[in-house]
Design a protein around this motif. Structure first.
Motif, mmCIF file in Angstrom:
data_model
loop_
_atom_site.group_PDB
_atom_site.id
_atom_site.type_symbol
_atom_site.label_atom_id
_atom_site.label_comp_id
_atom_site.label_asym_id
_atom_site.label_seq_id
_atom_site.Cartn_x
_atom_site.Cartn_y
_atom_site.Cartn_z
ATOM 1 N N THR A 175 1.409 -1.708 -0.180
ATOM 2 C CA THR A 175 -0.215 -0.089 -0.217
ATOM 3 C C THR A 175 0.539 0.981 -0.020
ATOM 4 O O THR A 175 0.163 2.826 -0.028
ATOM 5 N N GLY A 176 2.535 1.192 0.094
ATOM 6 C CA GLY A 176 2.775 2.454 0.988
ATOM 7 C C GLY A 176 3.243 2.380 1.662
ATOM 8 O O GLY A 176 3.706 3.869 2.021
ATOM 9 N N ALA A 177 2.609 2.774 2.817
ATOM 10 C CA ALA A 177 2.401 2.368 4.428
ATOM 11 C C ALA A 177 3.793 1.929 4.810
ATOM 12 O O ALA A 177 4.813 1.184 4.630
ATOM 13 N N THR A 178 4.544 2.944 5.743
ATOM 14 C CA THR A 178 5.763 2.354 6.442
ATOM 15 C C THR A 178 5.438 1.225 7.624
ATOM 16 O O THR A 178 4.499 1.570 8.075
ATOM 17 N N VAL A 179 6.161 -0.293 7.394
ATOM 18 C CA VAL A 179 5.324 -0.755 7.528
ATOM 19 C C VAL A 179 6.788 -1.656 8.961
ATOM 20 O O VAL A 179 7.928 -1.316 8.836
ATOM 21 N N GLY A 180 6.184 -1.863 10.624
ATOM 22 C CA GLY A 180 7.107 -2.628 11.155
ATOM 23 C C GLY A 180 6.391 -4.084 11.618
ATOM 24 O O GLY A 180 4.942 -3.891 11.282
ATOM 25 N N VAL A 181 6.859 -4.577 12.354
ATOM 26 C CA VAL A 181 6.074 -5.893 13.840
ATOM 27 C C VAL A 181 6.702 -5.750 14.816
ATOM 28 O O VAL A 181 7.626 -4.828 15.332
ATOM 29 N N LYS A 182 5.600 -5.364 15.754
ATOM 30 C CA LYS A 182 5.839 -5.738 17.278
ATOM 31 C C LYS A 182 6.390 -7.200 16.882
ATOM 32 O O LYS A 182 4.984 -7.872 17.028
ATOM 33 N N VAL A 183 7.133 -7.698 18.468
ATOM 34 C CA VAL A 183 7.628 -8.889 18.382
ATOM 35 C C VAL A 183 8.528 -8.905 19.576
ATOM 36 O O VAL A 183 8.716 -8.169 20.456
ATOM 37 N N ARG A 184 8.509 -10.416 20.301
ATOM 38 C CA ARG A 184 9.172 -11.095 21.514
ATOM 39 C C ARG A 184 9.824 -11.725 21.485
ATOM 40 O O ARG A 184 9.819 -12.181 20.977
ATOM 41 N N ALA A 185 11.040 -11.197 22.984
ATOM 42 C CA ALA A 185 12.215 -12.554 22.700
ATOM 43 C C ALA A 185 11.121 -13.333 23.540
ATOM 44 O O ALA A 185 10.361 -13.123 24.107
ATOM 45 N N GLU A 186 12.499 -14.481 23.776
ATOM 46 C CA GLU A 186 11.355 -15.751 24.198
ATOM 47 C C GLU A 186 10.907 -16.201 24.169
ATOM 48 O O GLU A 186 10.063 -17.298 24.812
ATOM 49 N N VAL A 187 10.188 -16.413 22.747
ATOM 50 C CA VAL A 187 9.377 -17.542 22.394
ATOM 51 C C VAL A 187 9.886 -19.067 21.530
ATOM 52 O O VAL A 187 10.566 -18.585 20.835
ATOM 53 N N PRO A 188 9.366 -19.545 22.105
ATOM 54 C CA PRO A 188 10.028 -21.448 21.878
ATOM 55 C C PRO A 188 9.918 -21.073 20.568
ATOM 56 O O PRO A 188 8.245 -21.229 19.766
ATOM 57 N N GLY A 189 10.886 -21.448 19.040
ATOM 58 C CA GLY A 189 10.643 -21.752 18.096
ATOM 59 C C GLY A 189 10.285 -20.801 17.148
ATOM 60 O O GLY A 189 10.545 -21.302 15.876
ATOM 61 N N ALA A 190 11.090 -19.406 17.732
ATOM 62 C CA ALA A 190 10.687 -18.417 17.274
ATOM 63 C C ALA A 190 12.426 -17.882 17.085
ATOM 64 O O ALA A 190 12.913 -17.802 18.012
ATOM 65 N N ASP A 191 12.586 -17.411 15.572
ATOM 66 C CA ASP A 191 14.386 -16.980 15.784
ATOM 67 C C ASP A 191 14.379 -15.907 14.782
ATOM 68 O O ASP A 191 14.077 -15.421 14.155
ATOM 69 N N LEU A 192 14.303 -14.597 16.177
ATOM 70 C CA LEU A 192 14.129 -13.639 15.648
ATOM 71 C C LEU A 192 14.703 -12.883 14.998
ATOM 72 O O LEU A 192 14.850 -11.972 13.814
ATOM 73 N N PRO A 193 16.263 -12.942 14.883
ATOM 74 C CA PRO A 193 17.149 -12.125 13.994
ATOM 75 C C PRO A 193 16.239 -12.827 11.836
ATOM 76 O O PRO A 193 17.054 -12.287 11.574
ATOM 77 N N THR A 194 17.034 -14.674 12.398
ATOM 78 C CA THR A 194 15.760 -15.207 10.622
ATOM 79 C C THR A 194 15.523 -14.140 10.314
ATOM 80 O O THR A 194 14.412 -13.571 9.069
ATOM 81 N N LEU A 195 13.854 -14.360 11.619
ATOM 82 C CA LEU A 195 12.664 -13.216 10.722
ATOM 83 C C LEU A 195 12.851 -12.079 11.286
ATOM 84 O O LEU A 195 12.107 -11.995 9.421
ATOM 85 N N SER A 196 13.396 -11.145 11.409
ATOM 86 C CA SER A 196 13.497 -9.889 10.590
ATOM 87 C C SER A 196 14.198 -9.960 9.503
ATOM 88 O O SER A 196 14.208 -9.389 8.651
ATOM 89 N N ARG A 197 15.212 -11.086 9.620
ATOM 90 C CA ARG A 197 15.576 -10.938 7.804
ATOM 91 C C ARG A 197 14.391 -10.796 6.719
ATOM 92 O O ARG A 197 14.830 -10.412 5.703
ATOM 93 N N GLU A 198 13.639 -11.823 7.442
ATOM 94 C CA GLU A 198 12.660 -12.539 6.347
ATOM 95 C C GLU A 198 11.790 -11.040 6.071
ATOM 96 O O GLU A 198 10.909 -10.462 5.200
ATOM 97 N N LEU A 199 10.831 -10.516 7.575
ATOM 98 C CA LEU A 199 9.881 -9.570 7.768
ATOM 99 C C LEU A 199 10.798 -8.684 6.249
ATOM 100 O O LEU A 199 10.491 -7.575 5.547
ATOM 101 N N GLU A 200 12.131 -7.948 6.916
ATOM 102 C CA GLU A 200 12.704 -6.890 6.201
ATOM 103 C C GLU A 200 12.976 -7.068 4.606
ATOM 104 O O GLU A 200 12.147 -6.411 3.433
ATOM 105 N N ALA A 201 12.780 -8.403 3.973
ATOM 106 C CA ALA A 201 12.989 -8.572 2.453
ATOM 107 C C ALA A 201 11.530 -8.509 2.024
ATOM 108 O O ALA A 201 10.963 -8.287 0.689
ATOM 109 N N ALA A 202 11.033 -8.390 3.002
ATOM 110 C CA ALA A 202 8.874 -8.558 2.776
ATOM 111 C C ALA A 202 8.880 -7.044 2.477
ATOM 112 O O ALA A 202 7.751 -6.881 2.521
ATOM 113 N N GLY A 203 9.757 -5.946 2.938
ATOM 114 C CA GLY A 203 9.277 -5.203 2.907
ATOM 115 C C GLY A 203 8.998 -3.746 3.994
ATOM 116 O O GLY A 203 9.097 -3.084 4.291
#
Length: 249
Positions: free
Chosen positions: A142-170
């Protein structure tokens, strides 16, 4: 992205335009919400209200976002809106409003209440990178400035890897509730070019300095965001740590 690099973090049922206006004396950004967009997330929010939690439950969530942002047009703060949804379908409508109001859209992958997780909202998205990436892609289109609120210490979640994917998604920013793992901020900073907002326990100069040392671009204050004593203390610390103090003439 905003100055001073201090944000007011969303508090469901409390973080509205009046709250942002009051805190704008201290902060460079204010994340309103969270707001439930689709029927499943709204049903979960009603269940939360039934057990005495505060939630925003307007008849039309997107119109509510528009009204709240319109009320901040004359306020010197960067507005943002934290949104929840069990599907990506309502995300573009909310993103378009944020785009038109020069506000950021923040996708909530953070809340851990059982009611929200049961319908696929909140931190469940951290374990489903494909679905979260779809949210970001549809919002960013849509052209909006987009981000994500995330939480550390969630089992099964790798925040650095996920953040790279989110960056690639826009995505343009990530807002990290570090929990008790403050060093995750450094891990995400090292992994991406995202603007990184660090959250959790930001109350004084020591906590600000720790997050800045880990490379955070900004910090945010959550529950004490309506406490001017805390906000003034944190703002002064942010200005010192980021070299924004005014030089006497």
């Amino acid at each position: 992205m905003f100055s001073p690099p201090l944000a007011l973090a969303s508090l469901s049922g409390e973080a509205d335009a009046d709250w942002a206006r009051t805190g704008s004396e201290y902060a460079g950004a204010a994340f309103l919400g969270g707001i439930a967009l689709d029927e499943d997330s709204r049903a979960a929010a009603r269940d939360l209200v039934a057990r005495d939690r505060n939630e925003f439950l307007p008849d039309d969530p997107v119109a509510f976002i528009d009204r709240q942002l319109a009320a901040l047009e004359d306020v010197p703060v960067q507005p943002a809106f934290n949104v929840r949804s069990a599907t990506p379908d309502p995300i573009p409508d909310a993103a378009q409003v944020c785009r038109d109001r020069a506000a950021f859209l923040e996708i909530n992958a953070h809340c851990r209440q059982d009611e929200l997780c049961a319908v696929g909202c909140g931190e469940t998205l951290l374990r489903d990178a494909d679905r979260l990436r779809a949210y970001v892609e549809r919002a960013a289109e849509t052209g909006a400035t987009v981000g994500v609120k995330v939480r550390a210490e969630v089992p099964g979640a790798d925040l650095p890897t996920l953040s790279r994917e989110l960056e690639a998604a826009g995505a343009s920013f990530v807002h990290i509730d570090a929990m008790d793992t403050e060093s995750v901020v450094r891990d995400v900073v090292d992994a991406t070019e995202l603007f990184v907002i660090a959250n959790n326990g930001v109350r004084n100069g020591a906590t600000v300095r720790e997050y800045v040392d880990y490379g955070a671009d900004a910090v945010s204050v959550g529950r004490p965001s309506d406490n001017p004593v805390v906000l003034e203390r944190v703002r002064d610390a942010v200005e010192r740590q980021f070299g924004l103090e005014k030089t006497p003439s």
